[in-house]
Design an enzyme around this catalytic site. Structure first.
Site, PDB file in Angstrom:
ATOM      1  N   GLU A  68       0.871  -1.169   0.000  1.00 48.72           N
ATOM      2  CA  GLU A  68       0.000   0.000   0.000  1.00 48.72           C
ATOM      3  C   GLU A  68       0.913   1.225   0.000  1.00 48.72           C
ATOM      4  OE1 GLU A  68      -2.703   0.387   3.309  1.00 48.72           O
ATOM      5  OE2 GLU A  68      -3.542   2.235   2.470  1.00 48.72           O
ATOM      6  N   ARG A 121       6.015 -12.982   9.340  1.00 51.77           N
ATOM      7  CA  ARG A 121       6.670 -11.725   8.998  1.00 51.77           C
ATOM      8  C   ARG A 121       8.027 -11.627   9.681  1.00 51.77           C
ATOM      9  NH1 ARG A 121       2.770  -7.753   9.182  1.00 51.77           N
ATOM     10  NH2 ARG A 121       4.226  -6.059   9.454  1.00 51.77           N
ATOM     11  N   LYS A 141       4.549   0.773   9.600  1.00 53.52           N
ATOM     12  CA  LYS A 141       4.613   2.034   8.860  1.00 53.52           C
ATOM     13  C   LYS A 141       4.047   3.185   9.680  1.00 53.52           C
ATOM     14  CE  LYS A 141       3.266   0.066   4.783  1.00 53.52           C
ATOM     15  NZ  LYS A 141       2.615   0.038   3.476  1.00 53.52           N
TER      16      LYS A 141
HETATM   17  P1  ATP Z   1       2.275  -1.864   8.051  1.00 50.75           P
HETATM   18  O1  ATP Z   1       1.448  -2.872   8.793  1.00 50.75           O
HETATM   19  O2  ATP Z   1       3.534  -1.475   8.688  1.00 50.75           O
HETATM   20  O3  ATP Z   1       1.462  -0.708   7.523  1.00 50.75           O
HETATM   21  P2  ATP Z   1       1.829  -3.494   5.840  1.00 50.75           P
HETATM   22  O4  ATP Z   1       2.144  -4.898   6.093  1.00 50.75           O
HETATM   23  O5  ATP Z   1       0.404  -3.119   5.927  1.00 50.75           O
HETATM   24  O6  ATP Z   1       2.742  -2.627   6.754  1.00 50.75           O
HETATM   25  P3  ATP Z   1       1.879  -3.401   3.046  1.00 50.75           P
HETATM   26  O7  ATP Z   1       2.186  -2.251   2.184  1.00 50.75           O
HETATM   27  O8  ATP Z   1       0.484  -3.900   3.086  1.00 50.75           O
HETATM   28  O9  ATP Z   1       2.370  -3.001   4.471  1.00 50.75           O
HETATM   29  O10 ATP Z   1       2.876  -4.600   2.768  1.00 50.75           O
HETATM   30  C1  ATP Z   1       3.148  -5.109   1.488  1.00 50.75           C
HETATM   31  C2  ATP Z   1       3.551  -6.543   1.634  1.00 50.75           C
HETATM   32  O11 ATP Z   1       4.678  -6.676   2.470  1.00 50.75           O
HETATM   33  C3  ATP Z   1       2.437  -7.367   2.234  1.00 50.75           C
HETATM   34  O12 ATP Z   1       2.287  -8.538   1.476  1.00 50.75           O
HETATM   35  C4  ATP Z   1       2.920  -7.664   3.623  1.00 50.75           C
HETATM   36  O13 ATP Z   1       2.430  -8.899   4.058  1.00 50.75           O
HETATM   37  C5  ATP Z   1       4.436  -7.657   3.449  1.00 50.75           C
HETATM   38  N1  ATP Z   1       5.086  -7.304   4.713  1.00 50.75           N
HETATM   39  C6  ATP Z   1       4.876  -6.200   5.453  1.00 50.75           C
HETATM   40  N2  ATP Z   1       5.611  -6.234   6.578  1.00 50.75           N
HETATM   41  C7  ATP Z   1       6.333  -7.381   6.549  1.00 50.75           C
HETATM   42  C8  ATP Z   1       7.278  -7.989   7.430  1.00 50.75           C
HETATM   43  N3  ATP Z   1       7.649  -7.412   8.573  1.00 50.75           N
HETATM   44  N4  ATP Z   1       7.821  -9.174   7.066  1.00 50.75           N
HETATM   45  C9  ATP Z   1       7.456  -9.750   5.908  1.00 50.75           C
HETATM   46  N5  ATP Z   1       6.580  -9.241   5.047  1.00 50.75           N
HETATM   47  C10 ATP Z   1       6.005  -8.060   5.346  1.00 50.75           C
HETATM   48 MG    MG Z   2      -1.046  -3.972   4.720  1.00 43.86          MG
END
Ligand code: ATP
Ligand code: MG
Length: 562
Positions: A35, A260, A270
């Site tokens: 996102e 993760r 984020k």
């Molecule tokens: P946040 O929760 O910090 O806003 P997010 O996971 O919502 O981050 P996205 O932009 O949705 O952020 O993430 C894009 C991809 O990266 C998703 O498929 C998510 O599962 C993966 N991802 C995010 N954080 C991690 C992590 N710590 N380890 C592995 N994969 C991750």
């Molecule tokens: Mg997300």
């Protein structure tokens, strides 16, 4: 088949191997779906390496897809940074996609659900909806609007889209089962009204799909075969499947979940990272202390070290926390064989070599990297006045201090053996200069009579050295596992006040003045450094990417040094 680590296949690799073998899929298709509401962090790197890496490994394709379905938080700045970061990591997308390009298709599928009696418009407030969802042990309560006719739902949904209703006036919900044991299946919200300009679709839409509604459809449109996401979406998988099963999608993706990445002494959300930036706790998203990709890039990490790290930590279904030291270890190992050696004195103490001719300058040969003979050598100036590290001198040293002290002998790297003959003090009694004598027969550092000289110091020639700023970094937080904050405390209670140290009076060897941000150096005995983005030849600035392991500090900790 080559696995990412050379070990046995991990569980997702095994699923793909089986699916390809059994003809479940002809070609692997994955996607990385961020996102665009912030900068990527090293957790995302794990997902990038996995999705792009699998596509490379199995001759498939991986899309970069922006999951831009929430205009409230998304911006072009983030889109651009994400593209830059994925490319920097060394990956190439098959196709660049935006979920916002699918808004019409999503809308049609929502209509399809309404037509088949599987979605309805609900006028309850968000609080009422939440309260009626029930709990893990008790079923939810059906909405009074649940049994509206298809015609009424079509008309109301049309009005939601037209823009005549206010934000929050109503939502579109799936009609599944309010008593379902999985709460995600209790008539989840699919669409909401949001009068907000979208950074790509502008004001065309005032209803936006929820993540769960959109994600599987995005995958289906793109022909994704393996939709890989993190473990917290495991409970959403029944809904992912339900949504795909109940409209006429062009392909049928499947979702798989992995654990993760969590890293010690940092946060990976984020939202929290944005707060650190907005509150000025760090100097922007690319502050070298940040776990963001742009932060670690500025800090001096290499893309290959991040990729290797992601391969080494592996892919599993068990959540855990990885020690930041492991990432540092991998970087050190790489830079040890690739980084150019250089001499830089961070806390200078002047040394005058009294028996060295005044005005004389010798150019001494220094190897660029003892680990890599192909890296060649350079010439560094040596003269009567040099600087050494203040901590390399002690007036009353303990045993096993193999550096400089009155009467002791040390080797100056690439140069000569010197003996300390005296000190000069300021009015406060502080040593401000050392008087030394050099052994003219020891050029290059070897004693002519074969006598043993244990210590070797780095140094710079006083008239030739270039003044530089050096920035040292430590962990942003003091708690190893930030998910274990004490009750009532927040991340701000765990900030490390010493996460950044700025040294202004450093002196570095002349060639370092022209270093660029992608050049990486080992400052002898200090660690690995790169030029910061702020660096100019007139005012060089270096970031310490990672320290060398300091054996002396270790010995002291172990109590071996008396
Ligand atoms: P946040 O929760 O910090 O806003 P997010 O996971 O919502 O981050 P996205 O932009 O949705 O952020 O993430 C894009 C991809 O990266 C998703 O498929 C998510 O599962 C993966 N991802 C995010 N954080 C991690 C992590 N710590 N380890 C592995 N994969 C991750
Ligand atoms: Mg997300």
């Amino acid at each position: 088949m080559e696995t990412q680590t050379g070990k046995g296949p991990h569980f997702i690799e095994q699923i793909i191997i089986d699916d390809l073998k059994n003809g479940v899929v002809d070609e692997l298709r994955t996607r990385f779906p961020p996102e665009p509401n912030g900068y990527l962090h090293i957790g995302h790197a794990k997902s990038i390496c996995l999705n792009f890496g699998l596509a490379e490994q199995f001759g498939g394709k991986c899309n970069l897809r922006f999951d831009d379905t929430n205009p409230a938080k998304e911006e072009t700045e983030y889109v651009e940074s994400i593209m830059r970061d994925v490319e920097w990591l060394g990956f190439h997308w098959n196709s660049l996609r935006f979920a916002s390009d699918y808004f019409h298709q999503f809308y049609d599928w929502a209509l399809e659900l309404i037509h088949s009696g599987k979605a309805y418009v609900d006028h309850q407030t968000p609080d009422e909806i939440r309260a009626a969802r029930g709990t893990l042990t008790s079923p939810g309560v059906e909405s009074p609007y649940r049994d509206r006719s298809v015609e009424e739902n079509l008309e109301l949904f049309g009005r939601m889209k037209e823009g005549v209703l206010e934000d929050g006036a109503c939502v579109l919900r799936a009609k599944i089962d309010m008593a379902h044991p999985n709460i995600n299946m209790r008539d989840p919200v699919l669409y909401r009204i949001l009068h907000r300009s979208h950074f790509r679709s502008g004001d065309e839409w005032c209803i936006y799909p929820m993540y769960d509604f959109a994600h599987g459809y995005e995958d289906a449109i793109e022909g994704i075969t393996h939709s890989i996401c993190t473990l917290e979406f495991e409970d959403h998988r029944p809904l992912y499947d339900w949504l795909l099963e109940n409209v006429s999608v062009p392909s049928r993706p499947r979702q798989f979940e992995f654990a993760r990445l969590n890293l010690s002494y940092t946060v990976m959300s984020k939202r929290l990272l944005l707060e650190l930036v907005n509150k000025g706790i760090v100097n922007g998203w690319d502050d070298p202390r940040m776990p963001t990709i742009c932060g670690i890039r500025r800090r001096g990490y290499t893309p290959s070290s991040i990729r290797r790290f992601c391969a080494e930590i592996g892919v599993s279904k068990a959540n855990s926390i990885v020690d930041i030291e492991f990432l540092q270890f991998i970087l050190r190992e790489e830079l040890n064989s690739t980084a150019q050696r250089a001499m830089a004195v961070l806390d200078p103490l002047k040394v005058v070599i009294e028996n060295y001719p005044e005005g004389k300058v010798e150019m001494l040969e220094a190897e660029n990297n003892p680990e890599d003979p192909g890296a060649g050598s350079r010439l560094i100036p040596f003269s009567r006045e040099i600087y050494i590290e203040r901590e390399d001198f002690m007036e009353n040293p303990p045993k096993k201090f193999f550096r400089l002290s009155p009467g002791s002998e040390v080797r100056l790297k690439h140069a000569y053996i010197v003996t300390c003959r005296g000190v000069v003090r300021d009015d406060a009694g502080r040593v401000i200069e050392l008087r030394c004598e050099y052994d003219p027969e020891s050029r290059g550092g070897a004693a002519p009579d074969g006598r043993r000289v244990k210590g070797t110091l780095h140094w710079v020639s006083a008239p030739h050295a270039v003044r530089a700023q050096v920035r040292l970094y430590d962990n942003l937080f003091t708690l190893r596992d930030m998910s274990e904050m004490e009750e009532g405390k927040c991340y701000a209670d765990y900030l490390n006040p010493d996460s950044q140290t700025i040294l202004d009076g450093c002196l570095v060897e002349p060639m370092l003045a022209n270093a660029g941000p992608s050049d990486r150096f080992q400052f002898l005995r200090q660690g690995y450094f790169c030029a910061d983005l702020d660096s100019t030849p007139e005012r060089p600035v270096f970031n310490r990417t990672v320290a060398l392991k300091d054996s002396w500090a270790k010995m002291q900790q172990k109590g071996q040094a008396d």
